[in-house]
Design a protein around this motif. Structure first.
Motif: not given
Length: 467
Positions: A65-91
């Motif tokens: 999950f991304l956030a925009l402009g968390r660093d005030a000196s780089q207002a256009s910079q995208l950074t990570v705000a959250g890392t997801p929990q991932l689930l996968s599987g198959a029948a």
């Protein structure tokens, strides 16, 4: 002339006349008989119904999950705000291979997950993946969940905003082997000529752009995403701040295409309000090509019964509209959307309007027939909302793919039901006739959901004619 000669001449003349009459009659009869007597030759084209062999299934996930402009000196910079929990599987009979899609323009992340599965013989692989993210920070707070989905050449994002306090990011993933040229066509609440922009997404990468780059100041954008060169998967990550307080996050999947009939499942009414400016449950709509008359009918999620009268709205082609449903009593609903011309629609819902609340967008649930596999990402109190999409009673079978008790869900014609699910579990759903389904989550300050998608790596059967 002697009498015998006269007799001979008369007799001969009579014979000639009679012969001519008979000949004419025979010729006429033959002419008339030709179309009736001659045999006709007809050829009916040979026809065969062929089901194409299934191809590989590609599932791409939204990633961090991304956030925009968390660093005030780089207002256009995208950074990570959250890392997801991932689930996968198959029948049984299917398997998944994991891989990564490279992230471009992100300061502190390099890849998002993707999966590939080969078909099970001539049938598509029964596989699924999903992810969820919880964030609690000064600038972002809430819960988001989404299914990992295959790419497509056309999709629609119905959600987000370009207004102050909104921090919405549109991500486009290209899991293919060639570059994709992606065009964004952005519609707004004022109508007029839509704004267009274009990016190139290299093979095996995911690009992210702020929604406000093309929809600055727009409170109700709808974005058409079209691709050439390779199919892509578009997803919208949204976050909202009101008076300096974070009030929710969401990860929203795209809609494949406009339709004249669709159903929004898993729609919650939680905060009653009749004020459109403070609506807690609303449906956003767009008729992209032609004016449309739209009917919106709420239904009880547990029974499928209609709730109150349908709401009618007139849409002007190319102008985004919205309908408030905050007057519904607290509960879980489906909202059936029927229109005179194709439209796109999505439902917005929130747990509240102040600090500590969360919101979520719900997109239309597609029809499912036969067996499909879906993943229930980690999250609070997951439920399955299932709706009978046919005019006949049916029974749906639901079971974890790793083993466990099978549940039978009886649905009358037009009926619906809600079923408690286990988080971090992959399920198999089997329906003999068309149904729709969605996964929902709810807790204090946490709200999310996503539709269940059918296994779609197999092409539909086609009729082949030999002339």
């Amino acid at each position: 002339m002697s009498k015998p000669n006269a007799v001979r001449i008369a007799t001969t003349g009579a014979r000639l006349v009679a012969g001519a009459v008979v000949s004419a009659a025979c010729i006429a009869g033959a002419i008339l008989a030709i179309p009736a007597a001659w045999p006709t030759v007809t050829h009916a084209p040979a026809r065969a119904t062929i089901t194409p062999v299934a191809g590989d299934t590609l599932l791409t996930c939204a990633g961090p999950f991304l956030a925009l402009g968390r660093d005030a000196s780089q207002a256009s910079q995208l950074t990570v705000a959250g890392t997801p929990q991932l689930l996968s599987g198959a029948a049984s009979g299917s398997s998944l291979t994991s891989a990564n899609i490279a992230l471009t323009g992100i300061a502190d992340a390099s890849a998002a997950p993707m999966f590939r599965a080969q078909p099970n013989g001539s049938a598509p692989a029964q596989v699924a993946a999903a992810e969820s993210t919880s964030i609690s920070a000064d600038d972002l707070s809430g819960f988001a969940a989404s299914a990992c989905r295959p790419p497509s050449m056309e999709s629609w994002i119905v959600g987000g905003a370009g207004t102050t306090g909104s921090n919405d990011i549109l991500s486009v993933a290209n899991p293919g082997a060639v570059a994709a040229t992606v065009t964004f066509t952005e519609y707004g609440s004022q109508g007029g000529t839509p704004h267009t922009s274009e990016i190139v997404v290299p093979a095996g990468t995911q690009s992210s752009v702020p929604l406000a780059a093309g929809s600055a100041g727009e409170p109700s954008p709808v974005i058409e995403v079209t691709s050439s060169g390779a199919p892509v998967r578009a997803v919208l990550q949204s976050s909202l701040i009101r008076t300096l307080d974070p009030v929710g996050i969401d990860t929203q999947d795209a809609i494949p295409q406009p339709r004249t009939a669709q159903s929004l499942l898993g729609v919650r009414a939680l905060v009653p309000s009749t004020d459109d400016d403070h609506a807690s449950t609303a449906v956003r709509l767009l008729a992209p090509a032609k004016d449309s008359t739209v009917m919106l009918q709420p239904r009880n999620a547990a029974t499928g019964a209609t709730v109150g009268p349908a709401k009618k709205v007139q849409l002007i082609a190319g102008q985004v509209g919205s309908v408030n449903f905050s007057a519904l009593k607290p509960g879980l609903y489906a909202i059936d959307v029927t229109s005179t011309t194709p439209v796109v629609a999505a439902a917005w819902q929130t747990t509240g309007l102040g600090k500590g609340s969360d919101f979520a967008w719900m997109t239309p649930a597609p029809d499912i027939t036969g067996a499909t596999t879906f993943a229930v990402a980690a999250g609070p109190a997951p439920q399955l909302h299932v709706q009978n999409a046919s005019a006949q009673a049916t029974t749906v079978e639901l079971a974890p793919v790793d083993g466990g008790k099978t549940q039978s869900i009886a649905l009358p014609a037009g009926g619906a039901a809600t079923v408690t699910l286990t988080a971090s579990t992959v399920y198999s759903l089997s329906a003999p006739s068309a149904v729709r389904a969605a996964v929902t989550y709810l807790d204090t300050g946490k709200l999310a959901g996503y539709p269940v998608w059918p296994t779609d790596a197999a092409a539909a059967p086609v009729d082949v004619y030999q002339r």
